[in-house]
Motif scaffolding. Structure first.
Motif, PDB file in Angstrom:
ATOM      1  N   UNK A  97       0.809  -1.361  -0.098  1.00 46.67           N
ATOM      2  CA  UNK A  97       0.074   0.091   0.023  1.00 46.67           C
ATOM      3  C   UNK A  97       0.818   1.272  -0.022  1.00 46.67           C
ATOM      4  N   UNK A  98       0.422   2.257  -0.476  1.00 40.81           N
ATOM      5  CA  UNK A  98       1.060   3.608  -0.675  1.00 40.81           C
ATOM      6  C   UNK A  98       0.322   4.419  -0.046  1.00 40.81           C
ATOM      7  N   UNK A  99       0.929   5.437   1.029  1.00 45.79           N
ATOM      8  CA  UNK A  99       0.339   6.382   1.849  1.00 45.79           C
ATOM      9  C   UNK A  99       0.789   7.784   1.498  1.00 45.79           C
ATOM     10  N   UNK A 100      -0.064   8.921   1.769  1.00 49.86           N
ATOM     11  CA  UNK A 100       0.493  10.172   1.845  1.00 49.86           C
ATOM     12  C   UNK A 100       0.082  10.641   3.223  1.00 49.86           C
ATOM     13  N   UNK A 101       1.335  11.526   3.736  1.00 49.25           N
ATOM     14  CA  UNK A 101       1.428  12.194   4.736  1.00 49.25           C
ATOM     15  C   UNK A 101       0.996  13.403   4.392  1.00 49.25           C
ATOM     16  N   UNK A 102      -0.094  14.207   5.016  1.00 48.37           N
ATOM     17  CA  UNK A 102      -0.722  15.643   4.571  1.00 48.37           C
ATOM     18  C   UNK A 102      -0.508  16.329   5.709  1.00 48.37           C
ATOM     19  N   UNK A 103       0.384  17.364   5.234  1.00 51.04           N
ATOM     20  CA  UNK A 103       0.812  18.446   6.422  1.00 51.04           C
ATOM     21  C   UNK A 103       0.094  20.020   5.761  1.00 51.04           C
ATOM     22  N   UNK A 104      -0.583  20.345   6.811  1.00 54.92           N
ATOM     23  CA  UNK A 104      -1.172  21.832   6.743  1.00 54.92           C
ATOM     24  C   UNK A 104      -0.650  22.851   7.607  1.00 54.92           C
ATOM     25  N   UNK A 105      -0.256  23.904   7.338  1.00 57.55           N
ATOM     26  CA  UNK A 105       0.280  24.991   8.068  1.00 57.55           C
ATOM     27  C   UNK A 105      -0.533  25.698   8.542  1.00 57.55           C
ATOM     28  N   UNK A 106      -0.861  25.567  10.020  1.00 52.75           N
ATOM     29  CA  UNK A 106      -2.034  26.082  10.895  1.00 52.75           C
ATOM     30  C   UNK A 106      -1.430  27.278  11.581  1.00 52.75           C
ATOM     31  N   UNK A 107      -0.288  27.871  11.429  1.00 55.66           N
ATOM     32  CA  UNK A 107       0.212  28.682  12.329  1.00 55.66           C
ATOM     33  C   UNK A 107      -0.209  29.994  12.421  1.00 55.66           C
ATOM     34  N   UNK A 108      -0.927  30.250  11.204  1.00 60.54           N
ATOM     35  CA  UNK A 108      -1.611  31.689  10.956  1.00 60.54           C
ATOM     36  C   UNK A 108      -0.365  32.926  10.650  1.00 60.54           C
ATOM     37  N   UNK A 109       0.676  32.533  10.096  1.00 66.06           N
ATOM     38  CA  UNK A 109       1.685  33.581   9.912  1.00 66.06           C
ATOM     39  C   UNK A 109       2.250  32.919   8.483  1.00 66.06           C
ATOM     40  N   UNK A 110       3.085  33.707   7.829  1.00 66.87           N
ATOM     41  CA  UNK A 110       3.476  33.382   6.719  1.00 66.87           C
ATOM     42  C   UNK A 110       5.050  32.756   6.723  1.00 66.87           C
ATOM     43  N   UNK A 111       5.147  32.147   7.884  1.00 66.30           N
ATOM     44  CA  UNK A 111       6.608  31.313   8.034  1.00 66.30           C
ATOM     45  C   UNK A 111       6.389  29.844   7.878  1.00 66.30           C
ATOM     46  N   UNK A 112       7.141  29.387   6.824  1.00 64.84           N
ATOM     47  CA  UNK A 112       7.108  27.937   6.319  1.00 64.84           C
ATOM     48  C   UNK A 112       7.626  27.128   7.700  1.00 64.84           C
ATOM     49  N   UNK A 113       7.188  25.777   7.845  1.00 64.79           N
ATOM     50  CA  UNK A 113       7.485  25.039   8.929  1.00 64.79           C
ATOM     51  C   UNK A 113       8.359  23.793   8.406  1.00 64.79           C
ATOM     52  N   UNK A 114       9.288  23.414   8.918  1.00 59.87           N
ATOM     53  CA  UNK A 114      10.126  22.215   8.394  1.00 59.87           C
ATOM     54  C   UNK A 114       9.505  21.030   9.335  1.00 59.87           C
ATOM     55  N   UNK A 115       9.114  20.036   8.665  1.00 64.98           N
ATOM     56  CA  UNK A 115       8.878  18.782   9.217  1.00 64.98           C
ATOM     57  C   UNK A 115       9.775  17.648   9.001  1.00 64.98           C
ATOM     58  N   UNK A 116      10.205  16.803   9.873  1.00 65.47           N
ATOM     59  CA  UNK A 116      11.294  15.749   9.590  1.00 65.47           C
ATOM     60  C   UNK A 116      10.533  14.371   9.528  1.00 65.47           C
ATOM     61  N   UNK A 117      10.595  13.699   8.429  1.00 64.14           N
ATOM     62  CA  UNK A 117       9.729  12.501   8.457  1.00 64.14           C
ATOM     63  C   UNK A 117      10.706  11.136   8.504  1.00 64.14           C
ATOM     64  N   UNK A 118      10.758  10.262   9.402  1.00 66.16           N
ATOM     65  CA  UNK A 118      11.588   9.298   9.737  1.00 66.16           C
ATOM     66  C   UNK A 118      10.687   7.728   9.731  1.00 66.16           C
ATOM     67  N   UNK A 169       2.604  17.310   0.989  1.00 70.72           N
ATOM     68  CA  UNK A 169       2.501  15.812   1.156  1.00 70.72           C
ATOM     69  C   UNK A 169       3.805  14.999   0.797  1.00 70.72           C
ATOM     70  N   UNK A 170       3.929  13.921   1.584  1.00 66.29           N
ATOM     71  CA  UNK A 170       5.255  13.316   1.737  1.00 66.29           C
ATOM     72  C   UNK A 170       4.510  11.482   1.306  1.00 66.29           C
ATOM     73  N   UNK A 171       4.869  11.158   0.333  1.00 65.79           N
ATOM     74  CA  UNK A 171       4.473   9.891  -0.029  1.00 65.79           C
ATOM     75  C   UNK A 171       5.641   8.748   0.659  1.00 65.79           C
ATOM     76  N   UNK A 172       4.633   7.689   1.085  1.00 68.24           N
ATOM     77  CA  UNK A 172       5.735   6.818   1.608  1.00 68.24           C
ATOM     78  C   UNK A 172       5.092   5.316   1.159  1.00 68.24           C
ATOM     79  N   UNK A 173       5.812   4.402   0.832  1.00 69.36           N
ATOM     80  CA  UNK A 173       5.404   2.680   0.757  1.00 69.36           C
ATOM     81  C   UNK A 173       5.383   2.013   1.851  1.00 69.36           C
ATOM     82  N   UNK A 174       4.414   1.387   2.158  1.00 65.63           N
ATOM     83  CA  UNK A 174       4.505   0.157   3.137  1.00 65.63           C
ATOM     84  C   UNK A 174       5.331  -1.016   2.765  1.00 65.63           C
TER      85      UNK A 174
END
Length: 251
Positions: A30-51, A75-80
């Motif tokens: 199966x293939x999965x997508x990790x969906x990330x939305x920035x909800x900080x309310x400002x225009x600064x990008x956020x870095x997320x590390x996926x392991x 979106x970060x895609x990952x294979x099971x």
């Protein structure tokens, strides 16, 4: 700082120093997508590390900054097939970071609290997206025509089958959409097709096989409300010539 149980792929909110972990929840094939939305309310990008699997290097995902929660998801895609466990962390040094996230696939999220999870009609009726919308259907073994329409720039959604995904973007920017797409490991990227179109609607064909197909949008609530999806069965069109022959007495 907190550790978040993400085993059901559910909608979560996390911030600086937090880690969300789906422990053993990804299935082989199966293939999965990790969906990330920035909800900080400002225009600064956020870095997320996926392991995930210790034999694979971490992947850094940049979630675009936005105001009033209006931005595209990353979106970060990952294979099971490569890892059964996946984790997402927001590192220190990002005060005020606030990310909403969920895991999407034909299986996930298994806890759909906060997700607009609904069946998609296959009769060609247009259905509207909302933020965090997951449509699902089980097309029979014949051809269908799909269409997504939006007058918003860069409206993006993902069609998932068991082990593949197509990212559909209408009104796509000339710079493309690769900046908000990431891949964990080596096996996910070959299973993902990017389909950006420069127009207000995107059309495609699909052949059902009795297995579930899922469509998930990756845009803000404001942008999603102006977008529609429809899938029309074409069975009647292919059956029509047979009826015509029968009526004419032709074998």
């Amino acid at each position: 700082m907190s550790a978040i149980n993400w085993n059901q792929g559910q909608l979560i909110s996390f911030g600086q120093g937090d880690t969300a972990t789906c422990n053993g929840g990804l299935n082989k094939g199966q293939l999965y997508g990790l969906f990330f939305y920035n909800a900080a309310g400002n225009d600064a990008s956020t870095t997320v590390v996926v392991t995930g699997n210790n034999s694979l290097p971490p992947v850094t995902v940049t979630v675009p900054g936005t105001t009033a929660n209006q931005g595209l998801a990353a979106i970060c895609f990952v294979s099971g097939d490569e890892t059964a466990t996946i984790a997402a962390s927001i590192l220190n040094g990002q005060p005020g970071a606030n990310i909403q996230a969920f895991i999407g696939s034909v299986k996930m999220p298994t806890d759909t609290s906060g997700i607009n999870n609904q069946g998609l009609s296959l009769n060609g009726q247009q259905q509207s997206f909302q933020k965090f919308t997951r449509f699902y259907a089980v097309p029979a073994s014949h051809w269908y025509a799909g269409q997504i329409t939006s007058n918003i720039n860069a409206f993006m959604s993902v069609q998932f089958t068991e082990n593949a995904a197509t990212v559909i973007c209408v009104n796509a920017p000339s710079t493309g959409i690769t900046g908000v797409i990431a891949y964990y490991g080596t096996q996910a990227q070959p299973k993902v097709t990017l389909n950006p179109v420069a127009y207000q609607s995107a059309s495609w064909s699909l052949f059902g096989n009795g297995q579930q197909i899922v469509w998930i949008n990756a845009d803000s609530v404001q942008n999603s409300q102006s977008a529609t999806i429809s899938v029309q069965s074409l069975q009647a069109l292919y059956a029509a010539p047979k009826h015509d022959k029968a009526a004419a007495g032709v074998a």
